[in-house]
Design an enzyme around this catalytic site. Structure first.
Site, PDB file in Angstrom:
ATOM      1  N   SER A 105       0.703  -1.019  -0.014  1.00  0.00           N
ATOM      2  CA  SER A 105      -0.048  -0.045   0.089  1.00  0.00           C
ATOM      3  C   SER A 105       0.929   1.275   0.267  1.00  0.00           C
ATOM      4  O   SER A 105       1.697   1.571  -1.096  1.00  0.00           O
ATOM      5  CB  SER A 105      -0.952  -0.305   1.180  1.00  0.00           C
ATOM      6  OG  SER A 105      -1.821   1.030   1.239  1.00  0.00           O
ATOM      7  N   ASP A 245      -0.822   1.714  -4.060  1.00  0.00           N
ATOM      8  CA  ASP A 245      -1.652   0.539  -4.771  1.00  0.00           C
ATOM      9  C   ASP A 245      -3.071   1.434  -5.290  1.00  0.00           C
ATOM     10  O   ASP A 245      -4.202   0.574  -5.346  1.00  0.00           O
ATOM     11  CB  ASP A 245      -1.864  -0.424  -3.734  1.00  0.00           C
ATOM     12  CG  ASP A 245      -2.608  -0.025  -2.358  1.00  0.00           C
ATOM     13  OD1 ASP A 245      -2.468   1.108  -2.001  1.00  0.00           O
ATOM     14  OD2 ASP A 245      -3.315  -0.905  -1.836  1.00  0.00           O
ATOM     15  N   ASP A 247      -5.658   2.673  -3.402  1.00  0.00           N
ATOM     16  CA  ASP A 247      -6.896   2.596  -2.632  1.00  0.00           C
ATOM     17  C   ASP A 247      -7.181   3.772  -1.820  1.00  0.00           C
ATOM     18  O   ASP A 247      -8.124   3.889  -1.280  1.00  0.00           O
ATOM     19  CB  ASP A 247      -6.823   1.180  -1.794  1.00  0.00           C
ATOM     20  CG  ASP A 247      -5.844   1.314  -0.634  1.00  0.00           C
ATOM     21  OD1 ASP A 247      -4.915   2.142  -0.909  1.00  0.00           O
ATOM     22  OD2 ASP A 247      -5.692   0.127   0.244  1.00  0.00           O
TER      23      ASP A 247
END
Length: 450
Positions: A105, A245, A247
């Site tokens: 992430s 990533d 998100d």
């Protein structure tokens, strides 16, 4: 080789590459996942989705993970490189027995890890299976007579981009978009081309697995410097930075000032309530009271959740909520399978701003009712002792123990919660006036520090 138990976090598996997360760990994880999903799904031969982010270490980890899965007789559907929300999209639109996203992430480039999903995209976390997987990783894998197969997935990027774009109606607008060299670089150019009225300044649209331009975390001041400099040139409606990533997304107003994610949610909710699609929204316990009050005044129902991606996702599902957001830049949507997506949030804000004559800096003013501390971290090993001290100090007051401890008064409130992954206690405090804020912050900080 030894597998460090500390890589198993509350919601995922994460650590430094190659000291903690490496090919050996990935292969053993692949073997453990097949055993876990085989028992969970009551079948021997599984179909498992594997996707990876842009990090340099993700490809060798993916190869080792796949080897572990197919050595146990199960099949792999290799989705290649993508964002975590793209992985969620595939998990929800296609049928798999389980799925693994290789990503760390927003963590620095030297980290990597794994996010695990079960059938229907249900998160696997500590409490519903991750602790079982942790134990299975330590065991010797069973021998299988035949190997599973690897299918290189058809390119679903176009279908994903169409899914994102189909409900967005965006008029003329000018913006700055910082992909940071992360996984959104594989989707942004094509997605933005679907909206000819968007004029945008691209920053770091080339994939960069080492994140040489700036950190994959959009919250760091160094990460924000390029977009702030560009926005201050003038002429833009807003800006956005995506994390490694994809998100999470952090937004900036036309002046280059970062806008809190709860305020962006407030703007989304205003539009949502106009359409009367739903009136239920999920917020973590550390969300500003300003936003909670604003939602309730307009007929919205606020459901509070524990802080964290998995808890928010499950709370969204249980409440059948329309929207949710965390201050960390995660935005959750019922229309996106109750999951989080930076690109989905970006399109929604672009659509709203393109039709509103008022700038973003003006639209967020109704949410600025309190003085807000943001998240303050304290290096304390035993968070439970702190919680007990707070309970004794404020016994008889309005207290919630949903996540750590929240104490509420008419004109101020605070939440203290121990971190799930670090020896840290996090404080959020809010008050009506600056004088009251300063007084209560000193009071609570003294209590925490002892």
């Amino acid at each position: 080789m030894r597998i460090e138990p500390t890589i198993f976090k509350a919601y995922d598996i994460r650590g430094k590459y190659p000291a903690e997360i490496n090919e050996f760990v990935a292969q053993r994880l692949g073997e453990a996942l097949t055993a876990f999903f085989s028992k969970k799904n009551h079948k021997k031969k599984l179909k498992i989705l594997v996707c990876r982010d842009v990090r340099n270490s993700s490809q060798p980890l993916k190869e080792a993970l796949i080897n572990g899965i197919i050595s146990c007789g199960s099949d792999v559907w290799d989705a290649g490189t993508g964002t975590t929300p793209f992985f969620y999209f595939l998990m929800h639109t296609l049928k798999f027995d389980g799925g693994i996203m290789i990503t760390a992430s927003h963590n620095p480039p030297e980290y990597n890890g794994f996010k695990i999903r079960g059938r229907g995209g249900i998160p696997i976390f500590s409490g519903n299976g991750l602790e079982v997987i942790r134990n299975l990783v330590k065991r010797k894998p069973l021998l299988f007579d035949s190997m599973g197969m690897v299918t290189t997935a058809a390119d679903y990027r176009e279908k994903y981009i169409h899914f994102l774009a189909k409900n967005a109606s965006i008029k003329r607008i000018k913006t700055v978009v910082d992909a940071g060299g992360g996984s959104t670089t594989f989707f942004l150019p094509e997605l933005l081309n679907k909206f000819p009225k968007i004029t945008y300044k691209p920053l770091f649209f080339e994939p960069d697995g080492a994140f040489k331009k700036h950190s994959p975390s959009p919250y760091l001041p160094a990460s924000q410097k390029p977009i702030k400099e560009e926005l201050k040139k003038g002429g833009y409606s807003f800006g956005a930075i995506f994390d490694g990533d994809g998100d999470r997304v952090i937004f900036f107003d036309e002046k280059g000032e970062m806008v809190r994610s709860e305020y962006i949610l407030g703007i989304f909710v205003s539009e949502e309530l106009k359409d009367k699609e739903t009136n239920t929204f999920v917020l973590p316990v550390n969300t500003s009271r300003s936003v909670r009050e604003y939602l309730k005044e307009r007929g919205g129902k606020v459901v509070l959740s524990r802080v964290g991606n998995t808890f928010m996702h499950m709370a969204m599902r249980r409440a059948r909520a329309s929207l949710g957001a965390e201050m960390s830049g995660h935005f959750y949507f019922q229309k996106f399978f109750y999951a989080d997506s930076g690109l989905f949030a970006w399109l929604k804000l672009a659509a709203i701003l393109s039709k509103n004559p008022r700038p973003l800096s003006q639209l967020i003013k109704p949410f600025k009712r309190y003085i807000f501390s943001g998240e303050i971290n304290f290096n304390i090993k035993d968070g439970r002792t702190v919680i007990k001290k707070v309970e004794r100090k404020y016994q008889g007051e309005k207290i919630s123990r949903l996540d750590g401890i929240t104490v509420e008064f008419p004109d101020w409130w605070f939440n203290i919660r121990p971190s799930n992954t670090e020896p840290i206690v996090r404080l959020v405090l809010e008050a009506k006036t600056k004088e009251l804020f300063d007084e209560k912050l000193i009071q609570v900080e003294k209590l925490i520090k002892g």
